[in-house]
Structures are given as C-alpha cells and as structure tokens.
Design an enzyme around this catalytic site. Structure first.
Site, mmCIF file in Angstrom:
data_model
loop_
_atom_site.group_PDB
_atom_site.id
_atom_site.type_symbol
_atom_site.label_atom_id
_atom_site.label_comp_id
_atom_site.label_asym_id
_atom_site.label_seq_id
_atom_site.Cartn_x
_atom_site.Cartn_y
_atom_site.Cartn_z
ATOM 1 N N ASP A 78 0.826 -1.208 0.000
ATOM 2 C CA ASP A 78 0.000 0.000 0.000
ATOM 3 C C ASP A 78 0.859 1.256 0.000
ATOM 4 O O ASP A 78 2.039 1.236 0.374
ATOM 5 C CB ASP A 78 -0.957 0.008 1.182
ATOM 6 C CG ASP A 78 -0.237 0.012 2.529
ATOM 7 O OD1 ASP A 78 0.731 -0.748 2.686
ATOM 8 O OD2 ASP A 78 -0.651 0.779 3.429
ATOM 9 N N GLU A 138 0.143 -1.186 5.672
ATOM 10 C CA GLU A 138 1.260 -0.733 6.503
ATOM 11 C C GLU A 138 1.125 0.740 6.835
ATOM 12 O O GLU A 138 1.396 1.165 7.970
ATOM 13 C CB GLU A 138 2.585 -1.002 5.776
ATOM 14 C CG GLU A 138 3.836 -0.752 6.622
ATOM 15 C CD GLU A 138 4.353 0.684 6.580
ATOM 16 O OE1 GLU A 138 5.238 1.033 7.381
ATOM 17 O OE2 GLU A 138 3.857 1.480 5.732
#
Length: 376
Positions: A78, A138
């Site tokens: 991400d 994350e």
C-alpha cells in the site's frame, strides 16, 4: 524483466491504503509463481469492509503447520494518497537520475528489487528456504503485518524489511503508541463562569504535566537513537463549541515513540500518575485515557550475521530509525530483522516522491548477495 520495468508496472497500480490491494496482489502472485514460488493468500476485510490480501511466497520449502525459512524479504503493497494535481503519480517518470511516482521508494522500489534479485539468482538454486512477504495496510498502522504475525504462517531465521533508508541497514527502531485523552467539564454561559467547569482549562493543566513526563523520560536513554529517549507529542487538541460557552469537553491526542527495551506500559503509567495528581488538586477534574495503538520497537544485535553482511555489501554502518516499520512483526515470527531499502524517507510521502536509480540498482545487488549468502 529489469528492475526499472518492474517498478514501472508496480507504480502503475493504484494501491492507496483506502483501496483494495487485490490488483497489486494478483500481479505479485503471477510474478512469484513465474519465478517458481508457491504462493498463499491471507485475505481479510479492513474496518470499512474493503478486501485486503497479505501474501507469502515460498521457495525451497512447502506450506505446512511448521513452515520455516532461512530468509524473508518483506515489502508493503500500500501507499499513502497522492494529490490529484500530480498527474504523473501512477506513471514512472525519469529525470536527472531519479524515478518519480507514488510508491517509487516507499516501498515499491524494494519490492521491484526483491523480485529482480530472486529472478537473477533463480529459485532452483536455493538450498535453504526463502520467503517473499507482501503486506497490506502498513501505512495505516502496520495492520496487515500485525494480522500476519497473529496468523503465524511461518518462522523465519532472518528478515530484511524494505523501507527507504538510503540503503543504510537499520538494526533497531522505536515503537509507536497513540492515546486519546478526554477531559469533561460543564458547559455554562461564559459571563457566569461559576456555573461551569472548563474542560479546556483542565486540558491545559494536564498538558503541562505531560510535558514534565516527557522531560522525565529523557533520563531513560538508548544511545543508539537520535534522540536517545522516548519522545512524546501532543499532536491534536479539540474542544469547545463557541467563544461564549464554557467548554464541556476537550480531547487530546497523545503519541509516543518508545525506545526498545523500555517497559511497554511505562509511558501510560506516567501519564496516569499525572492524571491522578491533577485529580488530587481539583475535585472537578474528570479525565479518561484510552490507548488505541501500542506498537513495539525492535532491535537486532550489531553482531548479527545479517547486519554484518548488509554493512559490508552496502558500505554503510548500521543505524536506527524512529519511524514505524514491520520489523517488530517479523521478530514475532522469530526473525533477526533489519530494515533497508532504496530512497529517502524524507521524500517518501510527498508529491514528487522519487528513488535514485543508482540506489534502486544497488538494492538489487545487495539482495542478491543476501539471498546467495543465506539460501544458496
């Protein structure tokens, strides 16, 4: 496929944390299977019901109830959001020896380097097991890595976690904690303060005490860090409804970054002591605190075989980081963990994020050396 082409394909996939990462997960599954890895998905729904996938790809072993690997390479899929005005955010653009795009260094450059290194070494040459781990979410609290650590799909002896460190190996990192403090007063017309209790005045007194806590923590030091102590920050204060109304509630957002080895409850205990002291001084003091995030730091010995190898191959002495990484979750899976990657964290989240081409290519070489040293 060379590393720049792989990075171009990765950044072309919009994997902002608010979206599903299914598209980039599908891409990585296909790439890993072509490289001879077996891949397992660990899907979940985030708090908004959006589908997310953690991935574990294995070579040199099979998935089982007791999967063990020698080395794990870890990157998060991400990215943070990007400004709509940055029209090239999803198109890798080369200028003056740099590659620009959202995620170009945080951490799709590391993922591209890992895939390229594995392709260069060849899965068939592995004598000990290698894992590629790709996580979700994350950027919004290490959520994917935490889920994966809880599921325990494998044990790892060593782990390299990708983050932009300008290729300096980072052997230790601070944790990250977040708390919400709510102070309650009693609303009244500001012309008649005796009828009310100001929650903002209460908050101001508590903030002063929290500042004293911060100074107290400076005495508990870990010399490898800069600054070498746990830091506290009152980042947000919200309260009041109008200029002529005594505020009935005030909220404080408190964050702290604990040094490794410090008791995980140390800061919360000190803040609760500050709250208790204020209660003794003021019978109207009404306050509650809720810790909403408590991420541990990590530390790997400077004598670790992995640290020594990465220092030698990068030409840089190992250091420490104050920002959050997934290294602590890899340590939960048994690994001696180190954080390293191309690019600079100071440009990672801004418009015009970039990775230097020389660092990207050097990362491939570093990871090839690590794979050959630990798995061949």
């Amino acid at each position: 496929m060379n590393v720049k082409n792989t990075l171009a394909e990765l950044v072309s996939i919009n994997s902002v944390s608010s979206r599903s990462n299914l598209e980039i997960a599908n891409y990585l599954v296909e790439r890993c299977e072509r490289l001879g890895f077996s891949v397992k998905r660990f899907p979940y729904l985030d708090e908004l019901g959006v589908e997310k996938h953690n991935l574990v790809a294995l070579a040199g072993t099979e998935f089982s109830q007791s999967t063990e690997v020698e080395l794990a390479l870890v990157g998060h899929t991400d990215t943070v959001p990007f400004d709509d005005k940055w029209t090239e955010a999803l198109s890798l653009t080369e200028r003056e020896g740099k590659l620009f795009a959202r995620g170009s260094c945080d951490t799709k450059a590391f993922i591209a380097a890992a895939l390229t290194a594995v392709e260069s070494v060849g899965a068939a040459k592995l004598l000990r097991a290698l894992a590629l781990i790709f996580t979700a979410d994350e950027e919004v609290g290490l959520l994917g890595a935490k889920r994966l650590a809880a599921e325990r799909p494998l044990r790892a002896r060593y782990s390299i976690v990708g983050e932009p460190t300008s290729l300096q190996p980072m052997r230790a990192g601070k944790g990250y904690s977040l708390a919400q403090i709510v102070l309650r007063g009693r609303e009244a017309h500001s012309a008649y303060p005796a009828y009310g209790v100001s929650a903002i005045f209460s908050a101001a007194r508590l903030v002063t005490r929290i500042e004293d806590v911060a100074k107290q923590l400076e005495a508990e030091q870990h010399p490898a860090f800069d600054p070498p102590f746990t830091t506290l920050n009152v980042g947000v204060i919200q309260g009041g409804t109008a200029k002529n109304v005594i505020p009935g509630e005030c909220q404080i957002t408190l964050e702290w970054r604990p040094i490794p080895g410090q008791n995980s409850s140390r800061v919360e205990e000190l803040v609760n002591q500050a709250i208790d002291a204020e209660r003794q001084n003021d019978p109207n003091f009404d306050c509650s605190i809720q810790t909403v995030r408590a991420d541990f730091g990590y530390e790997t010995s400077a004598d670790s075989k992995l640290i020594k190898l990465l220092e030698e191959t990068s030409g840089k002495r190992s250091g420490t980081v104050a920002f959050g990484t997934e290294a602590a979750q890899m340590m939960e899976l048994g690994a001696e963990a180190v954080v390293i990657g191309p690019g600079d964290i100071r440009v990672a989240h801004r418009t015009g994020e970039f990775v230097p081409i020389t660092e990207l290519e050097s990362c491939v070489d570093i990871l090839k050396t690590a794979i050959r040293s630990f798995c061949c």
